[in-house]
Scaffold this motif. Sequence first.
Motif, PDB file in Angstrom:
ATOM      1  N   GLU A 148     -11.054  -4.552   6.128  1.00 43.96           N
ATOM      2  CA  GLU A 148     -11.096  -4.062   4.749  1.00 43.96           C
ATOM      3  C   GLU A 148      -9.732  -3.569   4.276  1.00 43.96           C
ATOM      4  N   SER A 149      -8.955  -2.972   5.173  1.00 45.36           N
ATOM      5  CA  SER A 149      -7.619  -2.464   4.816  1.00 45.36           C
ATOM      6  C   SER A 149      -6.538  -3.180   5.616  1.00 45.36           C
ATOM      7  N   TYR A 150      -6.768  -4.430   5.921  1.00 50.38           N
ATOM      8  CA  TYR A 150      -5.888  -5.203   6.793  1.00 50.38           C
ATOM      9  C   TYR A 150      -4.545  -5.487   6.125  1.00 50.38           C
ATOM     10  N   VAL A 151      -3.463  -5.202   6.871  1.00 50.46           N
ATOM     11  CA  VAL A 151      -2.097  -5.519   6.435  1.00 50.46           C
ATOM     12  C   VAL A 151      -1.436  -6.349   7.531  1.00 50.46           C
ATOM     13  N   PRO A 152      -1.202  -7.626   7.319  1.00 49.64           N
ATOM     14  CA  PRO A 152      -0.574  -8.458   8.346  1.00 49.64           C
ATOM     15  C   PRO A 152       0.863  -8.021   8.640  1.00 49.64           C
ATOM     16  N   CYS A 153       1.346  -8.414   9.797  1.00 53.06           N
ATOM     17  CA  CYS A 153       2.746  -8.229  10.228  1.00 53.06           C
ATOM     18  C   CYS A 153       3.085  -6.808  10.650  1.00 53.06           C
ATOM     19  N   TYR A 154       2.106  -5.904  10.646  1.00 55.83           N
ATOM     20  CA  TYR A 154       2.356  -4.531  11.104  1.00 55.83           C
ATOM     21  C   TYR A 154       1.364  -4.221  12.231  1.00 55.83           C
ATOM     22  N   ASN A 155       1.734  -4.631  13.426  1.00 56.69           N
ATOM     23  CA  ASN A 155       0.899  -4.427  14.604  1.00 56.69           C
ATOM     24  C   ASN A 155       1.747  -3.727  15.654  1.00 56.69           C
ATOM     25  N   VAL A 156       1.723  -2.402  15.648  1.00 59.21           N
ATOM     26  CA  VAL A 156       2.589  -1.628  16.535  1.00 59.21           C
ATOM     27  C   VAL A 156       2.263  -1.933  17.999  1.00 59.21           C
ATOM     28  N   THR A 157       0.987  -2.016  18.330  1.00 60.87           N
ATOM     29  CA  THR A 157       0.597  -2.302  19.716  1.00 60.87           C
ATOM     30  C   THR A 157       1.121  -3.661  20.161  1.00 60.87           C
ATOM     31  N   GLY A 158       0.936  -4.663  19.323  1.00 66.14           N
ATOM     32  CA  GLY A 158       1.434  -5.996  19.653  1.00 66.14           C
ATOM     33  C   GLY A 158       2.948  -6.037  19.758  1.00 66.14           C
ATOM     34  N   ASN A 159       3.627  -5.284  18.883  1.00 68.80           N
ATOM     35  CA  ASN A 159       5.089  -5.248  18.937  1.00 68.80           C
ATOM     36  C   ASN A 159       5.582  -4.604  20.229  1.00 68.80           C
ATOM     37  N   LEU A 160       4.893  -3.555  20.677  1.00 63.03           N
ATOM     38  CA  LEU A 160       5.269  -2.914  21.943  1.00 63.03           C
ATOM     39  C   LEU A 160       5.064  -3.867  23.111  1.00 63.03           C
ATOM     40  N   HIS A 214       7.020  -7.360  11.529  1.00 65.73           N
ATOM     41  CA  HIS A 214       7.288  -8.471  12.443  1.00 65.73           C
ATOM     42  C   HIS A 214       6.212  -9.534  12.265  1.00 65.73           C
ATOM     43  N   CYS A 215       6.454 -10.454  11.348  1.00 71.00           N
ATOM     44  CA  CYS A 215       5.491 -11.529  11.120  1.00 71.00           C
ATOM     45  C   CYS A 215       5.553 -12.575  12.233  1.00 71.00           C
ATOM     46  N   GLU A 216       6.673 -12.625  12.987  1.00 68.50           N
ATOM     47  CA  GLU A 216       6.810 -13.648  14.025  1.00 68.50           C
ATOM     48  C   GLU A 216       5.846 -13.425  15.183  1.00 68.50           C
ATOM     49  N   PHE A 217       5.325 -12.196  15.323  1.00 66.19           N
ATOM     50  CA  PHE A 217       4.377 -11.913  16.390  1.00 66.19           C
ATOM     51  C   PHE A 217       2.934 -11.849  15.880  1.00 66.19           C
ATOM     52  N   GLU A 218       2.739 -12.244  14.643  1.00 64.17           N
ATOM     53  CA  GLU A 218       1.401 -12.176  14.063  1.00 64.17           C
ATOM     54  C   GLU A 218       0.477 -13.173  14.753  1.00 64.17           C
ATOM     55  N   ARG A 219      -0.636 -12.674  15.227  1.00 60.69           N
ATOM     56  CA  ARG A 219      -1.602 -13.540  15.884  1.00 60.69           C
ATOM     57  C   ARG A 219      -2.417 -14.315  14.857  1.00 60.69           C
ATOM     58  N   PRO A 276       2.962 -12.888   4.597  1.00 55.16           N
ATOM     59  CA  PRO A 276       2.192 -11.931   3.787  1.00 55.16           C
ATOM     60  C   PRO A 276       3.122 -10.935   3.098  1.00 55.16           C
ATOM     61  N   PHE A 277       2.673 -10.414   1.968  1.00 58.28           N
ATOM     62  CA  PHE A 277       3.452  -9.427   1.220  1.00 58.28           C
ATOM     63  C   PHE A 277       3.182  -8.035   1.798  1.00 58.28           C
ATOM     64  N   PRO A 278       4.202  -7.175   1.895  1.00 57.97           N
ATOM     65  CA  PRO A 278       4.023  -5.854   2.512  1.00 57.97           C
ATOM     66  C   PRO A 278       3.315  -4.850   1.608  1.00 57.97           C
ATOM     67  N   THR A 279       2.023  -5.033   1.459  1.00 55.39           N
ATOM     68  CA  THR A 279       1.226  -4.095   0.679  1.00 55.39           C
ATOM     69  C   THR A 279      -0.188  -4.075   1.234  1.00 55.39           C
ATOM     70  N   TYR A 280      -0.976  -3.128   0.775  1.00 55.41           N
ATOM     71  CA  TYR A 280      -2.362  -2.992   1.216  1.00 55.41           C
ATOM     72  C   TYR A 280      -3.259  -3.870   0.346  1.00 55.41           C
ATOM     73  N   ARG A 295      -6.131 -11.199  -1.107  1.00 54.34           N
ATOM     74  CA  ARG A 295      -6.086  -9.926  -0.376  1.00 54.34           C
ATOM     75  C   ARG A 295      -5.440  -8.829  -1.216  1.00 54.34           C
ATOM     76  N   ILE A 296      -4.364  -9.132  -1.911  1.00 55.76           N
ATOM     77  CA  ILE A 296      -3.627  -8.088  -2.626  1.00 55.76           C
ATOM     78  C   ILE A 296      -4.124  -7.897  -4.062  1.00 55.76           C
ATOM     79  N   LEU A 297      -5.039  -8.756  -4.519  1.00 51.85           N
ATOM     80  CA  LEU A 297      -5.575  -8.640  -5.878  1.00 51.85           C
ATOM     81  C   LEU A 297      -6.846  -7.797  -5.845  1.00 51.85           C
TER      82      LEU A 297
END
Length: 618
Positions: free
Chosen positions: A94-106, A119-124, A528-532, A564-566
């Motif tokens: 419901e509040s998904y924002v792609p490219c911001y996955n701290v756990t995956g980035n770690l 980091h969109c390059e690590f987006e699953r 994806p655009f950096p917004t909720y 998603r952003i509309l």
Amino acid sequence: MTSSWYKSLSSVFGLRPRLRGLLFFILGVVALVTILAPLASTSYDASTASTLVPSVYNNYRRIKEQAAVDYLDLRSLSLGTTLKEFPLCGKERESYVPCYNVTGNLLAGLQEGDELDRHCEFERENERCVVRPPKDYKIPLRWPLGRDIIWSGNVKITKDQLLSSGTVTTRLMLLEENQITFHSEDGLIFDGVKDYARQIAEMIGLGSDTEFAQAGVRTVLDIGCGFGSFGAHLVSLKMMPICIAEYEATGSQVQVALERGLPAMIGNFFSKQLPYPALSFDMVHCAQCGTTWDIKDAMLLLEVDRVLKPGGYFVLTSPTNKAQGNLPDTKKTSISTRVNELSKKICWSLTGQQDETFLWQKTTDSNCYSSRSQASIPLCKDGDSVPYYHPLVPCISGTTSKRWIPIQNRSALHLVLIFLNDSGLKPEEFLEDTQIWRSALKNYWSLLTPLIFSDHPKRPGDEDPLPPFNMIRNVMDMNARFGNLNSALLDQGKSAWVMNVVPVNARNTLPIILDRGFAGVLHDWCEPFPTYPRTYDMLHANELLTLLSSERCSLMDLFLEMDRILRPEGWVVLSDKVGVIEMARVLATRVRWEARVIDLQDGSDQRLLVCQKPFLKK
């Protein structure tokens, strides 16, 4: 269910067999080139092959697989086959924002703050689905009332989180059963936003905050903006603030600010530059924004200096007794003291201090850098490069730019002419574009008004406000060029603000947009655009789909991102060539939009696609 007018328009604007076959052939060639092009290059350095990150390979393979899927879908489209609607996402998105996955980035090995960046390059790869609103979501109140009252069910933040945030904004709220009410301008609170803005104005040497424009301050980058009350006050002064704050899974500052109808986006600069050119803002503001300014060889402060215009101001509000650093207690210094020490190395001067608020001004003289006694920070050599999430740099930017003009002496027209001359464009081209959008906006509004006020779908539930049923607080112009749609909105007295997006694969016109005092940002629409979710009332794109046809990205993913952003009951206006619009119309139905194709009746092959997103209730 598809309405009768949509079915009739489908028959009117359906592609003729010959044209449909030609379109199928072109799409097939493009898709096959996309799929097979990577296979054409088979020679490479074996020593570097072993160092490739597996996720990059997986990402690359996914692009090829996605191109194949798109090709098959477009083949079905060209043959007249009905494509299925995308399924609805689950509650967890419901509040998904792609490219911001701290756990995956770690897990990918990122650290030292880099894991918090985008980091969109690590987006699953996720299932393609339509993001639904929360169960308690309600259509925002009409602006400007909606600026001060929001539905608590529309944001992913609890009342306990609001009350425990410790910000000035918290003391300016009233919490009701299903609403959050902001009282930032009632004048009843001693340390309210109006007093705070007046304090900043006095440090600049002004009589009140209504005189900011006299000092050349029109655009403000608000770092870590709380829940937007300072920005809301600046908007009431007809200034253009842009709030940026890091991604937060819950309690998001950016989500609340956007829900209030204020300019905001997810952004931080722990390791990467902000997506703005050098010399972009008249003021940068940080009120307890949580940034540690003296780490990483002061590159965070250098990033502020990069986006700050000559003569611009940096405002820092921070407790003076708050120590910082890893030194023994006896040697610890306050944040403001450390910033002041660093400011001398980058030609800033401390021009004012009141209580816990400090004000520095950037030099207006570019020769200052060559005469520094402490020349430990070098000047950058890259000039006006396009800063799309580049790594932070340990040098001072923008000093040789032709846009180096103090904010007190700036003329928007002068800066427009400088940009046009440097870009090889003629002033006539800019003026013609201005007139086109003034005319186009009148057509848009005359087109949308009966749709918004008469042909509006019935909302579920009994709690909806009385007519008019719709409003537009903000518009995202996805291919803004000079920002003339924004200019036309202002000329016609529309209250909506515009996020002017300049695609990274188009001519970089963002400097001219920001120099005109508008909000804007660089963005790659293959990402994806950096917004909720649900943060814009209208999306507009002129020839964006044609522009992206040469890129290796999926138009289907683009439409899912737009959805998603509309916000529910929001509008989409696309202008492009007839063949592209026909494809877009089918994709619009897959995300459940009501879509109308409109012939401009001007003899061209341009068409408008006007869509509305439905309010999907659970």
